[in-house]
Design an enzyme around this catalytic site. Structure first.
Site, mmCIF file in Angstrom:
data_model
loop_
_atom_site.group_PDB
_atom_site.id
_atom_site.type_symbol
_atom_site.label_atom_id
_atom_site.label_comp_id
_atom_site.label_asym_id
_atom_site.label_seq_id
_atom_site.Cartn_x
_atom_site.Cartn_y
_atom_site.Cartn_z
ATOM 1 N N HIS A 1 -3.963 36.702 -43.734
ATOM 2 C CA HIS A 1 -5.013 35.941 -44.430
ATOM 3 C C HIS A 1 -4.356 35.247 -45.622
ATOM 4 O O HIS A 1 -3.297 35.673 -46.101
ATOM 5 C CB HIS A 1 -6.150 36.872 -44.853
ATOM 6 C CG HIS A 1 -7.024 37.279 -43.695
ATOM 7 N ND1 HIS A 1 -8.233 36.679 -43.433
ATOM 8 C CD2 HIS A 1 -6.848 38.201 -42.723
ATOM 9 C CE1 HIS A 1 -8.769 37.220 -42.350
ATOM 10 N NE2 HIS A 1 -7.951 38.154 -41.901
ATOM 11 N N CYS B 1 -13.240 38.426 -44.344
ATOM 12 C CA CYS B 1 -13.705 39.684 -43.757
ATOM 13 C C CYS B 1 -14.938 40.101 -44.531
ATOM 14 O O CYS B 1 -14.907 40.164 -45.758
ATOM 15 C CB CYS B 1 -12.629 40.766 -43.839
ATOM 16 S SG CYS B 1 -13.209 42.375 -43.262
ATOM 17 N N ARG C 1 -13.881 34.490 -33.968
ATOM 18 C CA ARG C 1 -14.300 35.842 -34.360
ATOM 19 C C ARG C 1 -14.050 36.072 -35.851
ATOM 20 O O ARG C 1 -14.987 36.193 -36.635
ATOM 21 C CB ARG C 1 -13.556 36.880 -33.503
ATOM 22 C CG ARG C 1 -14.109 38.290 -33.598
ATOM 23 C CD ARG C 1 -13.696 39.045 -34.825
ATOM 24 N NE ARG C 1 -12.234 39.152 -34.982
ATOM 25 C CZ ARG C 1 -11.670 39.645 -36.072
ATOM 26 N NH1 ARG C 1 -12.391 40.059 -37.095
ATOM 27 N NH2 ARG C 1 -10.346 39.686 -36.183
ATOM 28 N N ASP C 2 -12.802 36.066 -36.275
ATOM 29 C CA ASP C 2 -12.502 36.406 -37.672
ATOM 30 C C ASP C 2 -13.100 35.336 -38.595
ATOM 31 O O ASP C 2 -13.557 35.631 -39.697
ATOM 32 C CB ASP C 2 -10.982 36.488 -37.881
ATOM 33 C CG ASP C 2 -10.582 37.465 -38.971
ATOM 34 O OD1 ASP C 2 -11.463 37.855 -39.750
ATOM 35 O OD2 ASP C 2 -9.403 37.829 -39.056
#
Ligand code: HMG
Ligand code: MG
Length: 299
Positions: free
Chosen positions: A208, A239, A14-15
């Site tokens: 991150h 992101c 996902r990320d």
């Protein structure tokens, strides 16, 4: 006995994949998730039921989820921003969702087109539905150590948003350094402040690696007692609404760190490294995990 001391939440599918510039075939996403589970991950954030106008990379969320083999003890949470996303997720049988709010007002506007308060209001009916349906809900707080638009984010704002999500019924709150600017000292102070209000066993960290501090921040927080760590195989990610943000801390690096501390993760490092090399090759990107690049197998 659970068989592990620290639970990793694998967020690469996902990320990581929400940020890929070129389209990733649905079959590759499904194979990635299957390989991660085979390597020992028990929680894999599979996809995201956000608006495909905002994040086209996740437009195949329903197909990805439908392609996953349900297995006892394996959770596939998915990101959901609103009731529309909840309906889409439930239509394919999702049993765990993650909702995301920010500690920074400016980031909230850019990421989900709503103020923090509006976003929390928007979550309420979703959480009510989830409770009635027996769906588990994880909560994210983004920009806990800095915001790309607002700069500094007061700790009090992080604590307030985390508390609201917890009170709304999220079983776990993941604290996200969305743009990877935090340092170990600040990460520690942030976790301490949140843990003064929310039990440590209901907290997770989500770092991150933009400034190369993610592993140090992870260690600082594990030393403080956090036992859930979000990470992304091969360090995939970023992101879409945080320009320049790198991927999450690499899962391989976190597993190597934790095993070195004598903490069990239940993950087979060799299998995880293979998966990281495989997805890096499929995406034609360099492997963002140092362990993934160096690993030669157990002696
Ligand atoms: P909006 O434009 O204000 O919403 O977006 P809207 O209700 O006006 O909808 C706009 C259009 O999208 C409409 O379509 C809706 O039907 C559709 P149209 O009428 O124009 O044809 N739509 C949807 N379609 C499918 N599924 C949905 C959905 N919702 C609306 N769920 C919205 C508001 C929240 C939807 C939008 O801003 C959005 O989807 N944002 C998501 C952004 C995102 O995914 N960011 C990355 C994830 S967060 C992250 O990475 C941080 C994290 O990793 C932690 C950390 O690192 O800190 C979690
Ligand atoms: Mg993230």
């Amino acid at each position: 006995m659970s068989g592990y001391d620290v639970r990793l939440v694998e967020v690469g599918p996902r990320d990581g994949l929400q940020n890929e510039a070129t389209a990733v075939p649905t079959a590759v996403k499904i194979e990635l998730i299957q390989r991660l589970v085979a390597a020992g991950h028990r929680t894999v954030e599979a996809t995201s039921f956000v608006s495909p106008k905002w994040v086209p990379q996740m437009a195949d969320a329903a197909e990805v989820y439908r392609g996953l083999a349900r297995q006892h003890g394996i959770a596939y949470p998915v990101l959901v921003p609103n009731l529309q996303g909840y309906e889409r997720a439930r239509a394919v049988g999702v049993t765990e969702i993650a909702m995301f709010a920010a500690a920074s007002e400016a980031f909230s506007q850019r990421n989900i087109n709503a103020s923090i308060e509006e976003s929390l209001q928007r979550f309420q009916p979703v959480l009510e539905r989830a409770r009635a349906d027996g769906v588990r809900v994880r909560g994210y707080v983004s920009t806990v150590l800095g915001c790309p638009y607002q700069g500094e984010v007061p700790l009090a704002d992080v604590v307030r948003v985390a508390q609201r999500l917890y009170e709304l019924g999220c079983y776990e709150i993941s604290l996200g350094d969305t743009i990877g600017v935090g340092t170990a000292g600040r990460a520690r102070a942030m976790l301490r402040a949140v843990a003064a209000e929310i039990p440590m066993d209901a907290l997770a960290v989500h770092f991150h690696d933009t400034y190369g501090q993610a592993l140090a921040n992870t260690l600082a927080c594990v030393e403080l007692g956090v036992r859930v760590v979000d990470a992304s195989v091969a360090g995939l990610g970023g992101c879409p609404y945080a320009a320049g943000a790198s991927g999450n801390v690499a899962s391989e690096d976190v597993v190597y760190l934790l095993h070195g501390l004598g903490l069990r993760t239940g993950i087979d490092l060799a299998a995880l490294v293979d998966t990281g090399r495989w997805i890096s090759e499929r995406l034609q990107r360099s492997n963002g995990s140092k362990v993934g690049r160096a690993f030669k197998g157990p002696a």
